[in-house]
Design a protein around this motif. Structure first.
Motif, mmCIF file in Angstrom:
data_model
loop_
_atom_site.group_PDB
_atom_site.id
_atom_site.type_symbol
_atom_site.label_atom_id
_atom_site.label_comp_id
_atom_site.label_asym_id
_atom_site.label_seq_id
_atom_site.Cartn_x
_atom_site.Cartn_y
_atom_site.Cartn_z
ATOM 1 N N LYS A 19 5.143 -6.151 -25.250
ATOM 2 C CA LYS A 19 6.140 -6.539 -26.254
ATOM 3 C C LYS A 19 7.510 -6.734 -25.598
ATOM 4 N N ASN A 20 7.908 -5.795 -24.748
ATOM 5 C CA ASN A 20 9.227 -5.873 -24.104
ATOM 6 C C ASN A 20 9.299 -7.019 -23.101
ATOM 7 N N TRP A 21 8.226 -7.243 -22.337
ATOM 8 C CA TRP A 21 8.225 -8.357 -21.385
ATOM 9 C C TRP A 21 8.280 -9.699 -22.122
ATOM 10 N N ASP A 22 7.586 -9.802 -23.262
ATOM 11 C CA ASP A 22 7.631 -11.047 -24.043
ATOM 12 C C ASP A 22 9.050 -11.327 -24.532
ATOM 13 N N LEU B 137 16.782 -6.397 -17.987
ATOM 14 C CA LEU B 137 15.660 -5.464 -18.141
ATOM 15 C C LEU B 137 16.048 -4.336 -19.094
ATOM 16 N N ALA B 138 17.215 -3.760 -18.886
ATOM 17 C CA ALA B 138 17.684 -2.660 -19.745
ATOM 18 C C ALA B 138 17.855 -3.135 -21.184
ATOM 19 N N LYS B 139 18.363 -4.333 -21.361
ATOM 20 C CA LYS B 139 18.577 -4.902 -22.706
ATOM 21 C C LYS B 139 17.272 -4.954 -23.488
ATOM 22 N N HIS B 140 16.163 -5.167 -22.796
ATOM 23 C CA HIS B 140 14.865 -5.306 -23.458
ATOM 24 C C HIS B 140 13.980 -4.066 -23.312
ATOM 25 N N ASP B 141 14.610 -2.901 -23.120
ATOM 26 C CA ASP B 141 13.905 -1.614 -23.029
ATOM 27 C C ASP B 141 12.864 -1.573 -21.918
ATOM 28 N N LEU B 142 13.109 -2.312 -20.861
ATOM 29 C CA LEU B 142 12.270 -2.233 -19.676
ATOM 30 C C LEU B 142 12.955 -1.249 -18.746
ATOM 31 N N LYS B 143 12.437 -0.022 -18.736
ATOM 32 C CA LYS B 143 13.094 1.094 -18.052
ATOM 33 C C LYS B 143 12.689 1.159 -16.581
#
Length: 155
Positions: free
Chosen positions: A114-117, A77-83
């Motif tokens: 975008k981040n979830w994709d 999650l952190a890697k993909h900017d999902l805070k």
């Protein structure tokens, strides 16, 4: 000589006036720019959304799901900017016995998508999906996007 002195004083006076006006203009411009920047920041934050995710696990699988998030998923999650704002396990039984909750903060719904994709396309997450299919932990997931109210302390 008196005339030269007057012209010289006038020139010095004009020079100081010009400097004072330049300094005043710079200060006023700086204040206006700072105010506009703050307005833009507030507007940008106005799109911020929170995502509440409630995972309903199969009976007795919450500890395994917690381990998965602790060891793998939280890093992805952190890697993909999902805070992530936080993770929770409800204490009230029996309805919440098989529930794991977490919340994320996103700059906007578009940014969340975008981040979830990107997260879903990550090969490391694809491995997590394969493990989930092999040892089923989650029965269903409820997802709710929320915007802060105008009086909310967290925005």
């Amino acid at each position: 000589m008196t005339l030269n002195r007057w012209k010289l004083r006038g020139w010095k006076s004009n020079r100081w006036t010009a400097c004072a006006l330049a300094l005043l203009s710079f200060a006023a411009g700086s204040l206006i720019t700072a105010r506009l920047a703050q307005v833009n920041q507030v507007r940008a934050d106005g799109n911020r959304v929170f995502e509440l995710r409630v995972y309903h696990t199969l009976p007795g699988k919450v500890p395994a799901l917690e381990s998965r998030f602790r060891d793998t998923t939280s890093k992805l999650l952190a890697k993909h900017d999902l805070k992530v704002v936080g993770y929770w396990v409800p204490e009230d039984a029996p309805a919440w016995d098989n529930t794991f909750i977490f919340m994320l903060a996103h700059p906007s719904r578009e940014e969340a998508k975008k981040n979830w994709d990107a997260f879903a396309a990550d090969p490391a997450f694809q491995e997590v999906v394969k493990l989930e299919q092999a040892s089923k932990l989650v029965e269903k997931v409820d997802v709710t996007y929320m915007r802060p109210s105008d009086f909310s302390p967290m925005k």
